[in-house]
Scaffold this motif. Structure first.
Motif: not given
Length: 305
Positions: A175-181, A202-212, A214-225
């Motif tokens: 993450l410290k290398y700032k991946p695109f996704l 909850q998924a959004e909160a974690c995705a935003l933490r991963l952005r902080v 270093g990641a530029a874009n974060v997708i958190v997939s939740m299967a059928e949700n």
């Protein structure tokens, strides 16, 4: 150009049977051979979406030769490094019709020595600014567990965009290398942050933490949700899953990653890319194999309405 790396590709032997009898003789209803490994899955779905890629990684033995031949026959460019010892693994996938259960038997695969790793790193040195490098899945025991970090550090400041589908330290260390996704699922994100994810908030909160982190874009997939995308345009996008019967989980995450990348390159829109990713991932989940174009087109139209 998109490049995918598969450290431990596989010949997937897919067996479907009514029910599995432990310790007894089992008769299959059908069998098929698929050419697997997360990076190869990404390249396969990219090809279906008319997006070119080059598949990189390691192959060995007669199974490796068959895999390379099959990948080329699908119209996918590849430049695998041939290992002198061992064979590319054969993974057995058991699908039970009556219980809808899936059982996988995955061998360890051939040993990848330091010389072979150096060959891969030198291959990656030839990538150019604007190219996308997909790092997907776990790595064999013979490969250093910081290999993703090593690759990202080597490509730092090169302009190469890193897209990673990984879990645990493989993900957090890069993450410290700032991946695109990065595209973890809700279980993987929960393991990283020591929590359980039950909803999009909850998924959004974690995705935003991963952005902080270093990641530029974060997708958190939740299967059928559905899924949540925290994008580098400072917006958060949410999407539900289209209606359908899930019959296959193998390759759905890889398909989502491929769909997102193809959609982004085609539309330059993060929101539309998320639709493409969701349609591709769902098309695989609703199929016996990887997504096909008619199913993808139908689901994309449904999602976009």
């Amino acid at each position: 150009m998109i490049y995918t790396v598969t450290f431990n590709p596989a010949v997937d032997y897919v067996l479907r049977l009514n029910a599995l009898s432990q310790g007894g003789i089992n008769r299959t209803a059908s069998e098929e051979i698929c050419w697997g490994g997360k990076g190869i899955n990404v390249s396969t779905v990219l090809k279906m979406l008319d997006t070119e890629s080059v598949a990189l990684g390691f192959t060995a033995g007669f199974t490796g030769e068959a895999l390379e031949k099959a990948v080329k026959s699908m119209g996918i460019d590849c430049d695998f490094i041939r290992l002198e010892q061992g064979v590319t693994r054969i993974c057995v996938k058991l699908f039970e019709t009556e219980s809808s259960e899936e059982t996988e038997i995955n061998p360890g695969g051939p040993e990848i020595d330091g010389q072979a790793i150096d060959k891969l790193l030198h291959q990656l040195d030839n990538l150019a600014s604007g190219d996308i490098l997909v790092l997907a899945g776990s790595v064999p025991k013979s490969v250093p567990n910081d290999i993703y970090e090593t690759i990202c550090k080597r490509l730092e400041n090169s302009g190469v965009l890193i897209a990673a589908d990984a879990s645990g330290e493989l993900l957090t260390k890069l993450l410290k290398y700032k991946p695109f996704l990065v595209k973890p699922n809700h279980h993987e994100v929960g393991e990283i942050f020591g929590c359980q994810i039950f909803n999009a908030d909850q998924a959004e909160a974690c995705a935003l933490r991963l952005r902080v982190m270093g990641a530029a874009n974060v997708i958190v997939s939740m299967a059928e949700n559905g899924a949540v995308l925290a994008a580098e345009d400072s917006n958060v996008y949410r999407i539900g899953s289209p209606k359908g019967t899930a019959v296959n989980s193998v390759g759905a995450g890889d398909s989502m990653l491929a769909g997102f990348l193809a959609g982004y390159l085609r539309t330059n829109s993060y929101e539309e890319a998320l639709r493409w990713g969701t349609a591709a991932g769902s098309a695989t989940a609703f199929s016996k194999g990887l997504a096909d174009r008619p199913t993808f087109d139908r689901l994309l139209k449904e999602i976009s309405q």
